[in-house]
Design a protein around this motif. Structure first.
Motif, PDB file in Angstrom:
ATOM      1  N   VAL A 153     -76.409   0.988 110.939  1.00 37.50           N
ATOM      2  CA  VAL A 153     -76.694  -0.463 111.212  1.00 37.50           C
ATOM      3  C   VAL A 153     -78.149  -0.690 110.498  1.00 37.50           C
ATOM      4  O   VAL A 153     -78.012  -1.608 109.322  1.00 37.50           O
ATOM      5  N   GLU A 154     -79.095  -0.340 110.970  1.00 33.54           N
ATOM      6  CA  GLU A 154     -80.438  -0.612 110.589  1.00 33.54           C
ATOM      7  C   GLU A 154     -80.748  -0.614 109.079  1.00 33.54           C
ATOM      8  O   GLU A 154     -81.449  -1.687 108.499  1.00 33.54           O
ATOM      9  N   ARG A 155     -80.313   0.530 108.383  1.00 35.33           N
ATOM     10  CA  ARG A 155     -80.557   0.499 107.028  1.00 35.33           C
ATOM     11  C   ARG A 155     -79.358   0.436 106.128  1.00 35.33           C
ATOM     12  O   ARG A 155     -79.504   0.500 104.847  1.00 35.33           O
ATOM     13  N   GLN A 156     -78.313  -0.636 106.737  1.00 37.23           N
ATOM     14  CA  GLN A 156     -77.299  -0.738 105.853  1.00 37.23           C
ATOM     15  C   GLN A 156     -77.630  -1.901 104.785  1.00 37.23           C
ATOM     16  O   GLN A 156     -78.611  -2.916 105.290  1.00 37.23           O
ATOM     17  N   PHE A 165     -82.822  -4.295 108.295  1.00 40.34           N
ATOM     18  CA  PHE A 165     -84.012  -4.144 108.965  1.00 40.34           C
ATOM     19  C   PHE A 165     -84.927  -5.198 108.458  1.00 40.34           C
ATOM     20  O   PHE A 165     -85.906  -5.685 109.050  1.00 40.34           O
ATOM     21  N   GLU A 166     -84.734  -5.570 107.305  1.00 34.42           N
ATOM     22  CA  GLU A 166     -85.299  -6.708 106.800  1.00 34.42           C
ATOM     23  C   GLU A 166     -85.332  -8.164 107.335  1.00 34.42           C
ATOM     24  O   GLU A 166     -86.031  -9.064 107.397  1.00 34.42           O
ATOM     25  N   LEU A 167     -84.120  -8.246 108.028  1.00 36.45           N
ATOM     26  CA  LEU A 167     -83.770  -9.377 108.804  1.00 36.45           C
ATOM     27  C   LEU A 167     -84.723  -9.480 110.176  1.00 36.45           C
ATOM     28  O   LEU A 167     -85.227 -10.290 110.599  1.00 36.45           O
ATOM     29  N   VAL A 168     -85.267  -8.187 110.488  1.00 39.94           N
ATOM     30  CA  VAL A 168     -86.384  -8.054 111.578  1.00 39.94           C
ATOM     31  C   VAL A 168     -87.561  -8.471 111.010  1.00 39.94           C
ATOM     32  O   VAL A 168     -88.460  -9.037 112.000  1.00 39.94           O
ATOM     33  N   GLY A 169     -88.005  -8.125 109.836  1.00 39.36           N
ATOM     34  CA  GLY A 169     -89.101  -8.495 109.386  1.00 39.36           C
ATOM     35  C   GLY A 169     -89.465  -9.907 109.327  1.00 39.36           C
ATOM     36  O   GLY A 169     -90.383 -10.668 109.697  1.00 39.36           O
TER      37      GLY A 169
END
Lengths: 264, 264
Positions: A153-156, A165-169
């Motif tokens: 998921v995280e690196r998709q 993970f850029e959405l988390v950024g």
């Protein structure tokens, strides 16, 4: 700082300067590997011996919860006796709807009084908000974790070419834009962190697991251009590996490796 | 069933048939709203009065954890006394690296003995694996939750046009393909569930929050073509809203609404 409370980031930066390293000592007591009744003394010994080298301590609540009520009692008894100048990051990875997160935020920041907590951003920004207005406190959002499954998921890849993970950024930047009092950082596993990851996330405090038992390589961190204070976590590598060495000796060794890699 | 253990899905389907509804009664005791010492009796009263209408019970561990050790003690005392024929889903939303998840799996399935648990899939399939080989047990993976923030990550579009929550559906299918003993389902919030969501996820047991206080509409569920047994959760709507009505009366009302909407 006058009458202003110090931010978690400032407190952490000061501690990193004082120790000359960014070592985070993970406190993961493994029931089954130790006699339950021996655990409080073991934890106190690890804390006492590694404190001079510790920029922070990170108890993972899972290991305490696994021991039942007695485990959580051990955690609650330990926290008030930990050195006041070393920040404590409670690794809880919690994520629930905002109404429920209020209860977790109260439990961790007010009742247990930890300095920071790890959270899961999967359910979205509104689930983080109950944690975001605590002066002097911090949160670390899971972004790219140290396990192989971080690819699932995280690196998709998202439509448009960015990664999940850029959405988390984006959430980190939103918290800054909205003037949240809590310092917001990210968890980035060393085993999956390379320049292509680091250049895609904002310059925020990073909590970096994966050194030691998980075999990550620190060299990827140098030259990333990030200036926010990082924490490099070692849990098993200090508490359980190489038992012929003392905890202080192991912590000093990891602190030295981190110092050299990050050019402190 | 002969010598074979019954799967969680079969057990749940049997209970839904018996009650004629798919009502899941959420047990979220809110400290601050009640006197702490009154909570054990309140929970026992809710369980006793709603059991005839309950296809399952769902305690959310956050609310117990927020009460400190006494809260977790209340949960541990309650569980062994709950009706044996009604499955218990522990809403924990845990997600951590596999090595750590082993401890959570042991705590929930073996020590607390609950029938199912909610998990966060954000860190990937390998973090779920410690939960996936328990005969007769179930897990529900967060997929599309009932809060507005579900748009921030869960409903984002991936390269190729699929959505992030479809990656969670892939994990469900993988668990089936790999012959995992645990039944794997998904959490889909009623407020964000519509046909465009339901047609993109596999036919797996769904845990559906969002009815009652959160205002979701059941009509979106009919005609989805899913046949796996669903659970529709109501927490506040039974425990705290309309206090002039009895718990049994409120549960009967929700059970009736669900029965009509799903044509049981």
């Amino acid at each position: 700082m006058g009458g202003m409370s110090q931010s978690f980031t400032d407190k952490l930066a000061a501690r990193i300067k004082e120790t000359g390293s960014a070592l985070c000592v993970g406190l993961d007591p493994r029931p089954g590997m130790d006699d339950l009744e021996a655990i409080p003394a073991l934890l106190r010994k690890v804390v006492e011996e590694t404190a001079p080298y510790a920029a922070a301590f990170k108890p993972n609540i899972a290991y305490f919860e696994a021991m039942g009520l007695r485990g959580l009692e051990i955690l609650e008894d330990l926290l008030p006796d930990m050195p006041k100048d070393v920040p404590v990051v409670l690794d809880a990875k919690r994520g629930d709807i905002g109404e429920t997160q209020k209860y977790y935020a109260h439990a961790y920041f007010e009742r247990l009084g930890v300095d920071a907590v790890t959270l899961s951003p999967f359910m979205g920004y509104d689930t983080l908000e109950p944690f975001l207005n605590y002066e002097g406190k911090g949160v670390y959002l899971l972004a790219v974790t140290s396990n192989p499954g971080s690819a699932d998921v995280e690196r998709q890849e998202l439509a448009g070419g960015r990664r999940v993970f850029e959405l988390v950024g984006d959430m980190v930047l939103r918290s800054v834009r909205e003037g949240c009092k809590t310092s917001v950082g990210m968890v980035v596993g060393l085993t999956n962190a390379d320049s292509s990851i680091l250049e895609r996330i904002p310059d925020a405090p990073l909590l970096i697991p994966g050194l030691g038992a998980q075999g990550g390589d620190l060299s990827c961190l140098s030259g990333s251009g990030h200036v926010a204070p990082p924490l490099i976590n070692v849990s098993r590598g200090i508490m359980y590996q190489n038992p012929e060495l003392g905890f202080a000796e192991k912590a000093a060794g990891f602190a030295q490796r981190i110092r050299e890699a990050l050019n402190y």
